[in-house]
Design a protein around this motif. Sequence first.
Motif, PDB file in Angstrom:
ATOM      1  N   ILE A  17       0.873  -1.325  -0.017  1.00 29.69           N
ATOM      2  CA  ILE A  17       0.129  -0.030   0.113  1.00 29.69           C
ATOM      3  C   ILE A  17       0.889   1.249   0.071  1.00 29.69           C
ATOM      4  O   ILE A  17       0.492   2.262  -0.539  1.00 29.69           O
ATOM      5  CB  ILE A  17      -0.912   0.120   0.989  1.00 29.69           C
ATOM      6  CG1 ILE A  17      -1.949   1.281   1.160  1.00 29.69           C
ATOM      7  CG2 ILE A  17      -0.201  -0.043   2.381  1.00 29.69           C
ATOM      8  CD1 ILE A  17      -2.986   0.962   0.168  1.00 29.69           C
ATOM      9  N   HIS A  18       2.185   1.077   0.461  1.00 31.39           N
ATOM     10  CA  HIS A  18       2.977   2.293   0.670  1.00 31.39           C
ATOM     11  C   HIS A  18       3.904   2.446  -0.423  1.00 31.39           C
ATOM     12  O   HIS A  18       5.199   2.179  -0.372  1.00 31.39           O
ATOM     13  CB  HIS A  18       3.833   2.155   1.741  1.00 31.39           C
ATOM     14  CG  HIS A  18       2.921   2.155   3.119  1.00 31.39           C
ATOM     15  ND1 HIS A  18       2.264   3.086   3.586  1.00 31.39           N
ATOM     16  CD2 HIS A  18       2.915   1.015   4.014  1.00 31.39           C
ATOM     17  CE1 HIS A  18       1.486   2.731   4.727  1.00 31.39           C
ATOM     18  NE2 HIS A  18       1.823   1.465   4.944  1.00 31.39           N
ATOM     19  N   ASN A  19       3.344   2.603  -1.697  1.00 31.94           N
ATOM     20  CA  ASN A  19       4.219   2.558  -2.853  1.00 31.94           C
ATOM     21  C   ASN A  19       4.148   3.852  -3.790  1.00 31.94           C
ATOM     22  O   ASN A  19       3.343   4.825  -3.359  1.00 31.94           O
ATOM     23  CB  ASN A  19       3.934   1.394  -3.817  1.00 31.94           C
ATOM     24  CG  ASN A  19       2.391   1.572  -4.439  1.00 31.94           C
ATOM     25  OD1 ASN A  19       1.839   2.409  -4.517  1.00 31.94           O
ATOM     26  ND2 ASN A  19       1.811   0.265  -4.866  1.00 31.94           N
ATOM     27  N   GLN A  20       4.630   4.048  -4.674  1.00 28.03           N
ATOM     28  CA  GLN A  20       4.759   5.451  -5.518  1.00 28.03           C
ATOM     29  C   GLN A  20       3.543   5.624  -6.159  1.00 28.03           C
ATOM     30  O   GLN A  20       3.438   6.979  -6.318  1.00 28.03           O
ATOM     31  CB  GLN A  20       6.018   5.141  -6.457  1.00 28.03           C
ATOM     32  CG  GLN A  20       7.301   4.997  -6.189  1.00 28.03           C
ATOM     33  CD  GLN A  20       7.696   3.328  -5.951  1.00 28.03           C
ATOM     34  OE1 GLN A  20       7.019   2.561  -6.296  1.00 28.03           O
ATOM     35  NE2 GLN A  20       8.563   2.920  -5.245  1.00 28.03           N
ATOM     36  N   VAL A  21       2.779   4.662  -6.576  1.00 31.59           N
ATOM     37  CA  VAL A  21       1.573   5.001  -7.126  1.00 31.59           C
ATOM     38  C   VAL A  21       0.444   5.860  -6.266  1.00 31.59           C
ATOM     39  O   VAL A  21       0.135   7.039  -6.546  1.00 31.59           O
ATOM     40  CB  VAL A  21       0.730   3.847  -7.566  1.00 31.59           C
ATOM     41  CG1 VAL A  21      -0.469   4.349  -8.337  1.00 31.59           C
ATOM     42  CG2 VAL A  21       1.420   3.111  -8.738  1.00 31.59           C
ATOM     43  N   TYR A  22       0.516   5.463  -4.897  1.00 32.88           N
ATOM     44  CA  TYR A  22      -0.191   6.154  -4.133  1.00 32.88           C
ATOM     45  C   TYR A  22       0.168   7.651  -3.719  1.00 32.88           C
ATOM     46  O   TYR A  22      -0.510   8.869  -3.889  1.00 32.88           O
ATOM     47  CB  TYR A  22       0.012   5.564  -2.531  1.00 32.88           C
ATOM     48  CG  TYR A  22      -0.712   6.162  -1.412  1.00 32.88           C
ATOM     49  CD1 TYR A  22      -1.958   6.296  -1.275  1.00 32.88           C
ATOM     50  CD2 TYR A  22       0.089   6.786  -0.476  1.00 32.88           C
ATOM     51  CE1 TYR A  22      -2.602   7.100  -0.219  1.00 32.88           C
ATOM     52  CE2 TYR A  22      -0.411   7.492   0.585  1.00 32.88           C
ATOM     53  CZ  TYR A  22      -1.636   7.755   1.023  1.00 32.88           C
ATOM     54  OH  TYR A  22      -2.247   8.276   1.797  1.00 32.88           O
ATOM     55  N   LYS A  23       1.613   7.655  -3.510  1.00 31.39           N
ATOM     56  CA  LYS A  23       2.083   9.151  -3.448  1.00 31.39           C
ATOM     57  C   LYS A  23       2.051  10.033  -4.774  1.00 31.39           C
ATOM     58  O   LYS A  23       1.750  10.975  -4.521  1.00 31.39           O
ATOM     59  CB  LYS A  23       3.692   9.225  -3.004  1.00 31.39           C
ATOM     60  CG  LYS A  23       3.971   8.465  -1.799  1.00 31.39           C
ATOM     61  CD  LYS A  23       5.373   8.441  -1.534  1.00 31.39           C
ATOM     62  CE  LYS A  23       5.748   7.610  -0.296  1.00 31.39           C
ATOM     63  NZ  LYS A  23       7.302   7.334  -0.225  1.00 31.39           N
ATOM     64  N   ARG A  24       2.094   9.358  -5.893  1.00 30.73           N
ATOM     65  CA  ARG A  24       1.922  10.249  -7.212  1.00 30.73           C
ATOM     66  C   ARG A  24       0.363  10.670  -7.100  1.00 30.73           C
ATOM     67  O   ARG A  24       0.261  11.661  -7.647  1.00 30.73           O
ATOM     68  CB  ARG A  24       2.138   9.480  -8.381  1.00 30.73           C
ATOM     69  CG  ARG A  24       2.027  10.121  -9.496  1.00 30.73           C
ATOM     70  CD  ARG A  24       2.820   9.797 -10.760  1.00 30.73           C
ATOM     71  NE  ARG A  24       2.463  10.621 -11.788  1.00 30.73           N
ATOM     72  CZ  ARG A  24       1.989  10.165 -13.013  1.00 30.73           C
ATOM     73  NH1 ARG A  24       1.761   9.009 -13.323  1.00 30.73           N
ATOM     74  NH2 ARG A  24       1.914  10.944 -14.048  1.00 30.73           N
TER      75      ARG A  24
END
Length: 109
Positions: A37-44
């Motif tokens: 769940i804590h990956n780059q897609v979420y941040k982007r």
Amino acid sequence: MKKIKTVLIILLCMVSFFGVLNLLSNLPDFGKADNPIHNQVYKRYTENSMEDTGIPNMVTSIVLDYRAYDTMFETIVLFTATIAVLVTLKSSRKDQLNAESNSEKKEQE
């Protein structure tokens, strides 16, 4: 034949149950920093949604811009399921009416 079906159904249920248990045991631990769940897609999505899409509502921008195809196919699946239910209900009603008319004809004879 009935015993074989019963044994196969029980076997299928057991295999399914142990398969689900195996999948559950392989899930990542809750709350760890390295979870998927804590990956780059979420941040982007959360940081760049306004700049990328121009839509001020973050949820709307994700659903309608980033995930538009997914939303479209979910809608198609729901529409198809609704049509299938309506066709099934309509055909069962016709069968019921035919059965009632056949029983009335037999009573009249």
